[in-house]
Write a protein that holds these residues in place. Structure first.
Motif, PDB file in Angstrom:
ATOM      1  N   CYS A 126      -6.661   2.944  -2.373  1.00 50.13           N
ATOM      2  CA  CYS A 126      -7.036   3.872  -1.302  1.00 50.13           C
ATOM      3  C   CYS A 126      -8.489   4.300  -1.517  1.00 50.13           C
ATOM      4  CB  CYS A 126      -6.116   5.084  -1.306  1.00 50.13           C
ATOM      5  SG  CYS A 126      -6.518   6.328  -0.069  1.00 50.13           S
TER       6      CYS A 126
ATOM      7  N   TRP B 163      -7.614   1.745   3.151  1.00 51.36           N
ATOM      8  CA  TRP B 163      -7.301   0.982   1.946  1.00 51.36           C
ATOM      9  C   TRP B 163      -8.216  -0.230   1.827  1.00 51.36           C
ATOM     10  CZ3 TRP B 163      -2.992   3.001  -0.743  1.00 51.36           C
ATOM     11  CH2 TRP B 163      -2.196   3.888  -0.014  1.00 51.36           C
TER      12      TRP B 163
ATOM     13  N   HIS C   2       1.580   7.271   0.805  1.00 58.79           N
ATOM     14  CA  HIS C   2       1.947   8.247   1.827  1.00 58.79           C
ATOM     15  C   HIS C   2       3.264   8.923   1.445  1.00 58.79           C
ATOM     16  CE1 HIS C   2      -1.146   7.763   4.846  1.00 58.79           C
ATOM     17  NE2 HIS C   2      -1.057   6.447   4.769  1.00 58.79           N
TER      18      HIS C   2
ATOM     19  N   TYR D 289     -10.953  -3.706   5.234  1.00 60.20           N
ATOM     20  CA  TYR D 289     -10.220  -2.457   5.051  1.00 60.20           C
ATOM     21  C   TYR D 289      -9.049  -2.373   6.029  1.00 60.20           C
ATOM     22  CZ  TYR D 289     -14.600  -1.436   2.686  1.00 60.20           C
ATOM     23  OH  TYR D 289     -15.697  -1.514   1.870  1.00 60.20           O
TER      24      TYR D 289
ATOM     25  N   TYR E  66       0.862  -1.185   0.000  1.00 63.16           N
ATOM     26  CA  TYR E  66       0.000   0.000   0.000  1.00 63.16           C
ATOM     27  C   TYR E  66       0.897   1.234   0.000  1.00 63.16           C
ATOM     28  CZ  TYR E  66      -3.130  -3.703   1.566  1.00 63.16           C
ATOM     29  OH  TYR E  66      -3.820  -4.875   1.673  1.00 63.16           O
TER      30      TYR E  66
ATOM     31  N   VAL F 194      -9.318   9.234   2.358  1.00 63.74           N
ATOM     32  CA  VAL F 194      -8.190  10.036   2.843  1.00 63.74           C
ATOM     33  C   VAL F 194      -8.714  10.940   3.946  1.00 63.74           C
ATOM     34  CG1 VAL F 194      -6.480  11.787   2.269  1.00 63.74           C
ATOM     35  CG2 VAL F 194      -6.979   9.976   0.638  1.00 63.74           C
TER      36      VAL F 194
ATOM     37  N   ARG G  90      -5.163   7.091   6.034  1.00 63.96           N
ATOM     38  CA  ARG G  90      -5.817   6.569   4.839  1.00 63.96           C
ATOM     39  C   ARG G  90      -6.503   5.249   5.156  1.00 63.96           C
ATOM     40  NH1 ARG G  90      -2.768   7.892  -0.814  1.00 63.96           N
ATOM     41  NH2 ARG G  90      -1.927   9.931  -0.290  1.00 63.96           N
TER      42      ARG G  90
END
Length: 765
Positions: A645, A638, A610, A625, A607, A648, A636
């Motif tokens: 994503c 995901w 960032h 998630y 992931y 946010v 975040r």
């Protein structure tokens, strides 16, 4: 050309007459332009051209005027445009005859190429450096002082309804002005600018402002990460359409927002140059998010918190940059309901509950079936079994035990309801009793003789074990029930293991209530017990994350390291198990989070997105998630399987160091270095409220089982309890004709804030 010019900060823009004309020699009778040329030739060491020019001036002077005192001409001011034409190398632009084509030194060669000048002339002029008086004027440090002072006056003098909307623009303008002064070598002017104006900016920027104060040399601007981010990325400022029009009007004409008693307002050459300096920053470094909402429909604090480097922290949607709310809305609805249970497992769990109710003669056991079949939560979409990550097709006996114990825990659990404290009087015995029932009890453990501290610790789900990671690269286990922790002997043959009795024979004879696990080569930052057994049985495995960039799986049966998972390139800050127990996630300094399964040594998903360290990870209760918290000031959400994503969360003003999901799956709590705890609604991605009270960084968060209470631990040596369901902030005024008086509406609900109103604070020191 680098000619000596009058100081740009002189009110009339021209030099005063010389006090002693005789001291000037032959140049005393020359015009102001000739004197400037002579001074330039002297500064460059061109003696011969200087003498020739002086001889020309002498020959042009009548002989009968020699030795006479020159008449003093009255001082006069010239406009900036006249000064440009007199000082600069001027060449008309074909498209605009009044504009100098050679005003920018970086474009001189390109312009000369189009004009067909010889190559030697091009090389000569390009070696001279910046040409044009525009660049000379842009380097005047007083323009930035004057411009920012006038911008502050304009913001403070604007209407009350616009002031919260205009104030966020002060911070990026301040930062770019300061960096400009440092980069141009005006160190003292930069320090004076910082001292004069930094105190007037919003307190939420104090961390960044303190960092900027350490940038004092041009080299720092080129190498510092924060400075380069200001230089390379556009800072987003949110404004209403009417507010943006007022800003443009002031920048171009100097209209509006004039505070009382300013006289001529923002007019004059100084005012124009100051606004021009601001305009350069606005054009080159700012991006305006002009909203169609009216000024009064947005809460005052939302304007400040909707600004920042959104283009980098918020992923692009269809190739265009959007704010966090628009991005979250584009990702559609999430499945946040509880994870489904296989029908075979549910049937076996209910059968076991009925059988144990007959054996135990427990009168409360008759209600266990009710807790086993919970009604779906309203407002949440529940996933199907096919939506879950891959899992074993059949259940085991440990799964039945876990589900049975989960039902029993739900029936016996003490339910915390902080809302009853609103009507209880703590000074009465009845109020004290209500408070005791509404708040959790305290059970504290203290680590002794740990000189370098304990970076992490964890309790097992059945509260039988405690694990702690140490800076000395090892993990220590404690049995909280006083039982001896025994491993396996190393002097045995695997062929001798036939059944459970033969396995018990090779266990260590001795043992103690504590055990040390050695294997890492760096500080241990996170540990996690496997959740498969739940509260029904002790865990069998332990995960640990370390500065050596590895995550290790430990067997609590053999007390040995089973697997080392490698893939991260930097220290691993956090590790968390999935509620299913098969998968786990890690967070690292390499700006990524990764998904692993215990049976594979390589990561299943990475992931990435960032901009800085990923400090913490956590799974949603239904395992669909994964949440991440980062030093880039965002959190975040995901999609575990797709790796995309889907949310946010951007409003923290500093590093986000920890997060926690509510057991009901509705909320995400985040906290960090900005001393604030934020509660987010996962469905909409909006911030429900902000809770403040800690006086130092917040490093841990935990929800109660019924999601009504949030507990936070901070570096201020306190543990605080917060009411999740309470509405923080100031009460909304009464409605008038269906509309609220304080400027909010149902379409734009205000973010609640809870300041220093936590339910209880426990001092840990």
């Amino acid at each position: 050309m680098s000619a000596a010019t009058p100081a740009a900060s002189t009110p009339d823009g021209a030099s005063t007459p010389a006090a002693n004309p005789a001291a000037e020699g032959p140049s005393s009778n020359t015009s102001a332009i000739d004197r400037m040329v002579l001074e330039y030739l002297r500064s460059r060491g061109h003696k011969d051209p200087e003498k020739i020019l002086e001889e020309i001036e002498r020959s042009a002077t009548p002989s009968d005027d020699q030795g006479k005192q020159p008449e003093t001409t009255p001082a006069h001011s010239i406009s900036q445009e006249e000064l440009v034409k007199q000082l600069a190398i001027f060449a008309q632009k074909p498209a605009n005859p009044d504009e100098n084509a050679l005003k920018d030194g970086t474009n001189v060669l390109q312009e000369l190429s189009t004009m067909g000048n010889p190559q030697n002339i091009q090389n000569l002029i390009s070696s001279i450096g910046p040409v044009g008086a525009e660049e000379i004027l842009s380097l005047d440090p007083t323009d930035k002082h004057q411009g920012f002072r006038e911008l502050q006056s304009w913001v403070d003098g604007s209407l009350d309804m616009y002031r919260p909307e205009f104030r966020p623009i002060l911070f990026p303008i301040f930062c770019h002005f300061y960096l400009d002064l440092v980069q141009q070598g005006f160190r003292e002017a930069a320090q004076d600018f910082y001292t004069t104006f930094s105190h007037s900016l919003s307190p939420i920027h104090q961390t960044t402002l303190h960092h900027l104060s350490t940038i004092t040399l041009p080299y720092h601007v080129q190498t510092d990460e924060v400075a380069q981010r200001f230089r390379s990325e556009k800072y987003t400022v949110r404004m209403s359409r009417s507010g943006f029009s007022l800003l443009i009007g002031w920048l171009t004409e100097g209209f509006g927002g004039e505070p009382t008693g300013t006289g001529e307002g923002f007019s004059g050459d100084k005012g124009k140059r100051g606004r021009a300096a601001i305009m350069r920053v606005v054009n080159n470094h700012l991006r305006f998010d002009v909203t169609s909402s009216s000024t009064t429909s947005v809460s005052p604090r939302a304007w400040e918190e909707s600004t920042g480097f959104l283009s980098s922290v918020v992923p692009q949607t269809n190739g265009s940059t959007t704010d966090a709310s628009t991005y979250n809305a584009s990702k559609g609805e999430l499945k946040l309901g509880p994870a489904p249970i296989a029908e075979e497992l549910r049937t076996e769990t209910e059968r076991t509950l009925r059988d144990q109710a007959l054996v135990d003669h427990d009168p409360g056991a008759q209600y266990d079936i009710h807790y086993a079949r919970q009604a779906p939560l309203t407002g949440l979409v529940s996933p199907a079994i096919s939506d879950l990550p891959p899992h074993p097709p059949s259940f085991r006996s440990v799964d039945v035990k876990r589900e049975v114990e989960k039902v029993r825990d739900a029936r016996k659990r003490i339910r915390y309801d902080p809302s009853v404290l609103n009507s209880a009087n703590a000074n009465t015995p009845q109020g004290a009793a209500v408070r005791a029932r509404a708040l959790p009890s305290i059970c504290a453990y203290t680590f002794h003789d740990v000189g370098e501290g304990v970076p992490c610790c964890e309790f097992s789900p059945d509260t039988s074990l405690l694990a702690a990671g140490f800076s000395e690269s090892y993990i220590r286990l404690w049995s909280l029930k006083g039982e001896k922790l025994k491993g396996m002997r190393s002097d045995f043959q695997t062929t001798s293991i036939r059944d459970v009795s033969s396995l018990n024979k090779i266990r260590e004879k001795g043992g103690s209530t504590t055990r040390k696990l050695i294997g890492h080569s760096g500080p241990v930052y996170s540990v996690a017990f496997d959740p498969v057994g739940g509260s029904a049985s002790p865990p069998r495995y332990l995960l640990s994350a370390s500065a050596d960039a590895t995550t290790r799986l430990w067997s609590l049966d053999t007390m040995t390291n089973v697997v080392a998972y490698r893939g991260h390139q930097n220290p691993v800050w956090d590790v968390k198990w999935s509620p299913m127990g098969i998968y786990f996630a890690t967070a690292s300094r390499d700006r990524t989070a990764r998904l692993w399964s215990t049976d594979r040594t390589s990561a299943l998903r990475i992931y990435a997105g960032h901009l800085s360290d990923v400090n913490a990870v956590g799974f949603h209760p239904n395992s669909l998630y994964l949440g991440t918290a980062s030093s880039d000031g965002t959190a975040r959400l995901w999609d575990v399987q797709r790796g995309a994503c889907v949310r946010v969360f951007y409003r923290h003003d500093d590093i986000v160091s920890t997060l926690a999901f509510s057991p009901d799956g509705r909320y995400l709590a985040t906290a960090g270095e900005d001393l604030a705890i934020r509660l987010w609604d996962l469905g909409s991605g909006r911030c429900v409220k902000k809770m403040t009270g800690h006086t130092a960084s917040v490093y841990s968060l935990a929800f109660s089982a019924e999601s009504s209470l949030l507990v936070s631990g901070g570096a201020d040596w306190t543990v605080r309890c917060w009411d999740v369901k309470a509405a923080g902030g100031l009460p909304t005024k009464a409605r008038e004709n269906g509309a609220t008086v304080n400027g909010t509406s149902d379409e734009h609900p205000p973010e609640k804030e809870e300041t220093t109103e936590n339910i209880e604070t426990y001092a840990s020191r």
